[in-house]
Motif scaffolding. Structure first.
Motif, PDB file in Angstrom:
ATOM      1  N   ASP A  93       0.834  -1.204   0.000  1.00  0.00           N
ATOM      2  CA  ASP A  93       0.000   0.000   0.000  1.00  0.00           C
ATOM      3  C   ASP A  93       0.869   1.255   0.000  1.00  0.00           C
ATOM      4  O   ASP A  93       0.661   2.177  -0.795  1.00  0.00           O
ATOM      5  N   LEU A  94       1.865   1.290   0.867  1.00  0.00           N
ATOM      6  CA  LEU A  94       2.754   2.453   0.941  1.00  0.00           C
ATOM      7  C   LEU A  94       3.507   2.673  -0.367  1.00  0.00           C
ATOM      8  O   LEU A  94       3.616   3.806  -0.844  1.00  0.00           O
ATOM      9  N   LEU A  95       4.012   1.588  -0.944  1.00  0.00           N
ATOM     10  CA  LEU A  95       4.802   1.713  -2.163  1.00  0.00           C
ATOM     11  C   LEU A  95       3.944   2.181  -3.338  1.00  0.00           C
ATOM     12  O   LEU A  95       4.340   3.068  -4.091  1.00  0.00           O
ATOM     13  N   GLY A  96       2.767   1.606  -3.491  1.00  0.00           N
ATOM     14  CA  GLY A  96       1.881   2.023  -4.571  1.00  0.00           C
ATOM     15  C   GLY A  96       1.513   3.485  -4.459  1.00  0.00           C
ATOM     16  O   GLY A  96       1.510   4.228  -5.449  1.00  0.00           O
ATOM     17  N   ALA A 112      10.268   1.857  -0.725  1.00  0.00           N
ATOM     18  CA  ALA A 112      10.719   0.760  -1.588  1.00  0.00           C
ATOM     19  C   ALA A 112      11.722  -0.130  -0.850  1.00  0.00           C
ATOM     20  O   ALA A 112      11.702  -1.360  -1.003  1.00  0.00           O
ATOM     21  N   PHE A 113      12.566   0.479  -0.042  1.00  0.00           N
ATOM     22  CA  PHE A 113      13.534  -0.288   0.739  1.00  0.00           C
ATOM     23  C   PHE A 113      12.821  -1.159   1.779  1.00  0.00           C
ATOM     24  O   PHE A 113      13.158  -2.332   1.957  1.00  0.00           O
ATOM     25  N   VAL A 114      11.820  -0.592   2.432  1.00  0.00           N
ATOM     26  CA  VAL A 114      11.036  -1.368   3.412  1.00  0.00           C
ATOM     27  C   VAL A 114      10.317  -2.527   2.720  1.00  0.00           C
ATOM     28  O   VAL A 114      10.286  -3.655   3.227  1.00  0.00           O
ATOM     29  N   TYR A 115       9.754  -2.256   1.542  1.00  0.00           N
ATOM     30  CA  TYR A 115       9.104  -3.310   0.752  1.00  0.00           C
ATOM     31  C   TYR A 115      10.123  -4.421   0.463  1.00  0.00           C
ATOM     32  O   TYR A 115       9.823  -5.607   0.614  1.00  0.00           O
ATOM     33  N   GLY A 116      11.334  -4.024   0.062  1.00  0.00           N
ATOM     34  CA  GLY A 116      12.386  -4.991  -0.209  1.00  0.00           C
ATOM     35  C   GLY A 116      12.747  -5.809   1.019  1.00  0.00           C
ATOM     36  O   GLY A 116      12.968  -7.017   0.933  1.00  0.00           O
ATOM     37  N   LEU A 117      12.806  -5.146   2.180  1.00  0.00           N
ATOM     38  CA  LEU A 117      13.113  -5.871   3.417  1.00  0.00           C
ATOM     39  C   LEU A 117      12.049  -6.924   3.729  1.00  0.00           C
ATOM     40  O   LEU A 117      12.370  -8.024   4.193  1.00  0.00           O
ATOM     41  N   VAL A 118      10.791  -6.595   3.457  1.00  0.00           N
ATOM     42  CA  VAL A 118       9.717  -7.574   3.680  1.00  0.00           C
ATOM     43  C   VAL A 118       9.878  -8.747   2.716  1.00  0.00           C
ATOM     44  O   VAL A 118       9.702  -9.914   3.096  1.00  0.00           O
ATOM     45  N   MET A 119      10.241  -8.453   1.465  1.00  0.00           N
ATOM     46  CA  MET A 119      10.499  -9.532   0.498  1.00  0.00           C
ATOM     47  C   MET A 119      11.665 -10.406   0.970  1.00  0.00           C
ATOM     48  O   MET A 119      11.617 -11.636   0.878  1.00  0.00           O
ATOM     49  N   ASP A 120      12.723  -9.761   1.484  1.00  0.00           N
ATOM     50  CA  ASP A 120      13.872 -10.506   2.021  1.00  0.00           C
ATOM     51  C   ASP A 120      13.451 -11.378   3.198  1.00  0.00           C
ATOM     52  O   ASP A 120      13.894 -12.527   3.333  1.00  0.00           O
ATOM     53  N   PHE A 121      12.606 -10.821   4.054  1.00  0.00           N
ATOM     54  CA  PHE A 121      12.107 -11.539   5.230  1.00  0.00           C
ATOM     55  C   PHE A 121      11.326 -12.778   4.788  1.00  0.00           C
ATOM     56  O   PHE A 121      11.472 -13.867   5.355  1.00  0.00           O
ATOM     57  N   MET A 122      10.507 -12.643   3.732  1.00  0.00           N
ATOM     58  CA  MET A 122       9.763 -13.795   3.217  1.00  0.00           C
ATOM     59  C   MET A 122      10.707 -14.851   2.656  1.00  0.00           C
ATOM     60  O   MET A 122      10.536 -16.043   2.899  1.00  0.00           O
ATOM     61  N   ALA A 123      11.694 -14.393   1.878  1.00  0.00           N
ATOM     62  CA  ALA A 123      12.660 -15.339   1.298  1.00  0.00           C
ATOM     63  C   ALA A 123      13.428 -16.067   2.403  1.00  0.00           C
ATOM     64  O   ALA A 123      13.656 -17.275   2.314  1.00  0.00           O
ATOM     65  N   VAL A 168      18.610  -3.710  -2.504  1.00  0.00           N
ATOM     66  CA  VAL A 168      19.683  -2.718  -2.667  1.00  0.00           C
ATOM     67  C   VAL A 168      19.331  -1.745  -3.792  1.00  0.00           C
ATOM     68  O   VAL A 168      19.512  -0.534  -3.664  1.00  0.00           O
ATOM     69  N   VAL A 169      18.800  -2.256  -4.893  1.00  0.00           N
ATOM     70  CA  VAL A 169      18.406  -1.407  -6.024  1.00  0.00           C
ATOM     71  C   VAL A 169      17.345  -0.399  -5.589  1.00  0.00           C
ATOM     72  O   VAL A 169      17.289   0.723  -6.102  1.00  0.00           O
ATOM     73  N   ALA A 170      16.507  -0.764  -4.614  1.00  0.00           N
ATOM     74  CA  ALA A 170      15.458   0.138  -4.124  1.00  0.00           C
ATOM     75  C   ALA A 170      16.029   1.457  -3.603  1.00  0.00           C
ATOM     76  O   ALA A 170      15.357   2.487  -3.627  1.00  0.00           O
ATOM     77  N   LEU A 171      17.271   1.433  -3.160  1.00  0.00           N
ATOM     78  CA  LEU A 171      17.905   2.655  -2.647  1.00  0.00           C
ATOM     79  C   LEU A 171      18.238   3.655  -3.760  1.00  0.00           C
ATOM     80  O   LEU A 171      18.526   4.816  -3.474  1.00  0.00           O
ATOM     81  N   PHE A 172      18.200   3.198  -5.005  1.00  0.00           N
ATOM     82  CA  PHE A 172      18.552   4.065  -6.134  1.00  0.00           C
ATOM     83  C   PHE A 172      17.412   4.195  -7.145  1.00  0.00           C
ATOM     84  O   PHE A 172      17.163   5.272  -7.662  1.00  0.00           O
ATOM     85  N   GLN A 173      16.759   3.076  -7.424  1.00  0.00           N
ATOM     86  CA  GLN A 173      15.705   3.041  -8.436  1.00  0.00           C
ATOM     87  C   GLN A 173      14.511   2.233  -7.910  1.00  0.00           C
ATOM     88  O   GLN A 173      14.401   1.031  -8.176  1.00  0.00           O
ATOM     89  N   PRO A 174      13.616   2.856  -7.156  1.00  0.00           N
ATOM     90  CA  PRO A 174      12.494   2.117  -6.560  1.00  0.00           C
ATOM     91  C   PRO A 174      11.635   1.355  -7.570  1.00  0.00           C
ATOM     92  O   PRO A 174      11.252   0.215  -7.313  1.00  0.00           O
ATOM     93  N   LEU A 178      10.957  -2.773  -7.865  1.00  0.00           N
ATOM     94  CA  LEU A 178       9.652  -3.444  -7.915  1.00  0.00           C
ATOM     95  C   LEU A 178       9.589  -4.389  -9.110  1.00  0.00           C
ATOM     96  O   LEU A 178       9.061  -5.498  -9.010  1.00  0.00           O
ATOM     97  N   ILE A 179      10.151  -3.981 -10.222  1.00  0.00           N
ATOM     98  CA  ILE A 179      10.174  -4.839 -11.418  1.00  0.00           C
ATOM     99  C   ILE A 179      11.021  -6.087 -11.158  1.00  0.00           C
ATOM    100  O   ILE A 179      10.654  -7.197 -11.568  1.00  0.00           O
ATOM    101  N   ILE A 180      12.145  -5.932 -10.462  1.00  0.00           N
ATOM    102  CA  ILE A 180      12.974  -7.095 -10.104  1.00  0.00           C
ATOM    103  C   ILE A 180      12.174  -8.081  -9.268  1.00  0.00           C
ATOM    104  O   ILE A 180      12.197  -9.297  -9.513  1.00  0.00           O
ATOM    105  N   PHE A 181      11.431  -7.564  -8.292  1.00  0.00           N
ATOM    106  CA  PHE A 181      10.614  -8.459  -7.458  1.00  0.00           C
ATOM    107  C   PHE A 181       9.527  -9.146  -8.281  1.00  0.00           C
ATOM    108  O   PHE A 181       9.206 -10.316  -8.050  1.00  0.00           O
TER     109      PHE A 181
END
Length: 197
Positions: A93-96, A112-123, A168-174, A178-181
């Motif tokens: 929701d926040l990212l969208g 985007a970084f927080v979203y990435g951390l949640v994805m990392d947490f799931m992985a 890591v990419v989220a820190l430069f290109q959010p 998202l496309i990577i995920f």
């Protein structure tokens, strides 16, 4: 312990998490056509998160087809995985919302970084369940050939690595992050586990 109860509970949690994602989509204010066009990042975040959670459910089911019994540790690790799955709607929701207003400015990079951390947490959660089931004697079927298990583990490890890359990419290109995920969810859509006999 019976694996059926663990699977049934997990299915329920996955179902709730994936349903909650749609609640993040809201009708735009003002001009409907312009508003809907302006909201495309929210739709993209929804699609990526839906595919990620849905495909993780498919792989969770495939993994548990090899599990012959569960123990307390496996159930606790599975709870950790489910905790991360239920967390997905919040950063989605926040990212969208952020991407709809700023592709890089404002709080978009942070979100985007927080979203990435949640994805990392799931992985990480999925990996912990997989490796524990694999390494603890008596949890998984012994009929699975060692070579197939090694290949499956390697394939899952590649994906986990790219989750970190996406973060890591989220820190430069959010948006690229998202496309990577999204691409990772498609990668995991392919069969990586040997079929249960």
């Amino acid at each position: 312990m019976d694996r059926g109860r663990t699977e049934a509970f997990s299915d329920g949690v996955f179902a709730v998490a994936i349903t909650l994602l749609v609640l993040n989509l809201h009708a735009p204010e003002g001009d409907l056509k312009q508003g809907l066009l302006h909201m495309w990042p929210a739709y993209l975040a929804y699609v990526v998160s839906f595919l990620t959670v849905g495909i993780m459910w498919v792989n969770h089911h495939a993994m548990f087809q090899h599990v012959t019994r569960t123990d307390r540790t496996l159930q606790l690790l599975n709870l950790l995985l489910l905790m991360s799955v239920v967390l997905v709607p919040f950063p989605t929701d926040l990212l969208g919302e952020q991407l709809a207003h700023h592709l890089k400015a404002g709080d978009t990079i942070t979100v985007a970084f927080v979203y990435g951390l949640v994805m990392d947490f799931m992985a990480l959660g999925f990996s912990l369940v997989w490796f524990y089931a694999l390494l603890k004697p008596g949890i998984m079927q012994t009929r699975i050939p060692r070579g197939q298990l090694r290949i499956a583990t390697f394939r899952f490890s590649i994906g986990a690595f790219f989750y970190v890359v996406g973060t890591v990419v989220a820190l430069f290109q959010p948006l690229v992050s998202l496309i990577i995920f999204g691409l990772l969810s498609l990668y995991y859509a392919f069969e990586h586990l040997p079929r249960a006999e």
